[in-house]
Design an enzyme around this catalytic site. Structure first.
Site, PDB file in Angstrom:
ATOM      1  CD  GLU A 116      -2.895  -1.207   2.333  1.00  0.00           C
ATOM      2  OE1 GLU A 116      -4.034  -1.660   2.195  1.00  0.00           O
ATOM      3  OE2 GLU A 116      -2.420  -0.894   3.448  1.00  0.00           O
ATOM      4  CB  CYS A 129       3.071   7.589   3.086  1.00  0.00           C
ATOM      5  SG  CYS A 129       3.659   6.391   4.316  1.00  0.00           S
ATOM      6  CB  CYS A 136       7.039  -4.842   8.707  1.00  0.00           C
ATOM      7  SG  CYS A 136       8.318  -3.916   9.597  1.00  0.00           S
ATOM      8  CB  CYS A 140       6.370  -1.748  15.895  1.00  0.00           C
ATOM      9  SG  CYS A 140       8.104  -1.422  15.444  1.00  0.00           S
ATOM     10  CB  CYS A 143       2.968  -0.759  13.661  1.00  0.00           C
ATOM     11  SG  CYS A 143       3.006  -0.489  11.879  1.00  0.00           S
ATOM     12  CD  GLU A 193      13.837   0.162   9.447  1.00  0.00           C
ATOM     13  OE1 GLU A 193      14.534   0.973   8.795  1.00  0.00           O
ATOM     14  OE2 GLU A 193      13.151   0.477  10.443  1.00  0.00           O
ATOM     15  CB  SER A 246       9.848   4.654  14.316  1.00  0.00           C
ATOM     16  OG  SER A 246       8.579   4.235  14.715  1.00  0.00           O
ATOM     17  CG  PHE A 247      12.528   7.854  20.293  1.00  0.00           C
ATOM     18  CD1 PHE A 247      13.761   7.263  20.090  1.00  0.00           C
ATOM     19  CD2 PHE A 247      12.286   8.463  21.516  1.00  0.00           C
ATOM     20  CE1 PHE A 247      14.735   7.264  21.086  1.00  0.00           C
ATOM     21  CE2 PHE A 247      13.248   8.480  22.515  1.00  0.00           C
ATOM     22  CZ  PHE A 247      14.462   7.878  22.295  1.00  0.00           C
ATOM     23  CB  CYS A 366       0.711   7.324  11.142  1.00  0.00           C
ATOM     24  SG  CYS A 366       2.345   6.852  11.707  1.00  0.00           S
TER      25      CYS A 366
END
Length: 389
Positions: A116, A129, A136, A140, A143, A193, A246-247, A366
């Protein structure tokens, strides 16, 4: 912590190579690669530079993919191109348009896989984006994409192809670097990533920055990483784009759960790489992305720790209201809590804009991206257990 000199590998997953389908695709080739390909197909070396420029302009400046329509090329040369090469973009399977104008594209790539991409229009810019992997490997826990297993890396053609097809959809071609753009910015914040697919991402972004094609400034390209520390410096050296981290947490215990790559390269290692990032200055700040999770990372204490951690790094902090998805184990922080958190960050001298969720009605916000064919519905309890919560 893992040795920073260790080779970069993705945990638990072997990436499948993209199958070669038919003739070589000119999309995604760098200029040197395109020159070599044309010479290999019989183009005299003395003509190669000129021919590269002509073909490059047709594809990346004019958006023309049919060799027969490349009218400033001699007919024999066009016939040679058609015999030896193809110009192929990802296929748009579906396009959804949000009430706020956001466009989400479900794209089919070679091998039948789907990814996407999302176009976000704003008053002063239009941001695309884009994805760098099918799925992935980072898992995370906040996400949606992280709940989809990694299938493979995207090729340079599949990465830059997302840019080309969006420009097609917007009807935006033959615009110079100084012209007002509908698509003015690229963010590598889609599926995957980017730094686990470094070479393909670099080559695709070099094409996007080429002044005789898409012609986007390096400062209009932002790469977001969850923290692949050894590749961060390389990003500055070889791509030179803006960097986003991405903290999402201010202690290793919490970040280990939210962003599991932290177990390999922890907060101290990540922030040192940020301090060492080439081009870092007050005019080219690092963006720290911080998703606001109710009762997890949104306390005043977290805000104070955050500004202390990034002290000395030219930075801004994007506060991102959590975007829910089916089965998500978290809740969005309240507006009041986000504002209080932002006040502390602002008082420390850091800009902390709150990212307005876009495209929520089409699952394009997001953290929500996940291709349609991979939407295994996990229960809230199952996802929380897998995240160790």
């Amino acid at each position: 912590m893992t040795d920073a000199t260790a080779p970069i590998t993705q945990d638990l997953m072997t990436i499948k190579r993209a199958p070669i389908v038919g003739l070589p695709n000119l999309v995604g080739m760098t200029r040197p690669q395109l020159r070599e390909a044309l010479i290999g197909a019989g183009t005299p070396e003395k003509q190669a530079k000129m021919r590269v420029g002509q073909v490059w302009s047709w594809i990346y400046n004019k958006g023309v993919y049919d060799f027969e329509s490349m009218t400033n090329l001699a007919k024999p040369f066009r016939a040679m191109l058609a015999e030896n090469f193809r110009v192929t973009l990802p296929e748009i399977v579906t396009k959804q348009v949000s009430t706020d104008g956001t466009r989400k594209y479900l794209l089919r790539i070679e091998g039948g896989h789907e990814v996407e991409a999302v176009y976000i229009p704003e008053k002063d810019r239009g941001t695309l984006c884009i994805s760098s992997q099918v799925g992935c490997t980072l898992t995370c826990s906040f996400c949606h994409t992280g709940t989809q297993k990694l299938v493979r890396n995207l090729t340079p053609a599949e990465i830059i192809g997302q840019v080309l097809l969006c420009r097609d959809d917007l009807g935006e071609w033959e615009k110079g670097p100084d012209d007002k753009r509908l698509l003015s910015n690229i963010v590598l914040m889609g599926m995957g990533e980017p730094l686990y697919n470094f070479d393909a991402v670099r080559d695709a972004m070099k094409i996007a920055m080429d002044p005789e094609g898409v012609a986007l400034s390096r400062r209009r390209i932002t790469l977001s990483t969850s923290g692949v520390v050894p590749e961060i410096i390389r990003t500055g050296d070889e791509i030179g784009c803006m960097l986003a981290i991405s903290f999402h947490a201010t202690t290793n215990d919490v970040r280990d759960k939210l962003v599991p790559i932290n177990k390999r390269w922890n907060i101290d290692a990540l922030l040192q790489a940020c301090r060492d990032y080439p081009r870092l200055s007050n005019s080219e700040r690092i963006t720290f992305e911080y998703v606001m999770l109710r009762g997890i990372n949104d306390s005043d204490e977290d805000a104070h720790r955050l500004v202390k951690l990034i002290d000395g790094i030219p930075a801004k902090i994007n506060l991102i209201p959590f975007n829910p998805w089916p089965g998500a184990p978290y809740e969005r922080s309240t507006r009041k809590r986000i504002e209080a958190f932002g006040d502390i960050v602002n008082a420390a001298g850091y800009a902390s804009p709150v990212r307005r969720p876009r495209g929520e009605d089409i699952m394009a916000a997001c953290g929500q991206l996940k291709s349609a064919t991979e939407r295994e519905r996990k229960s809230r309890k199952q996802i929380a257990e897998e995240a160790g919560l």
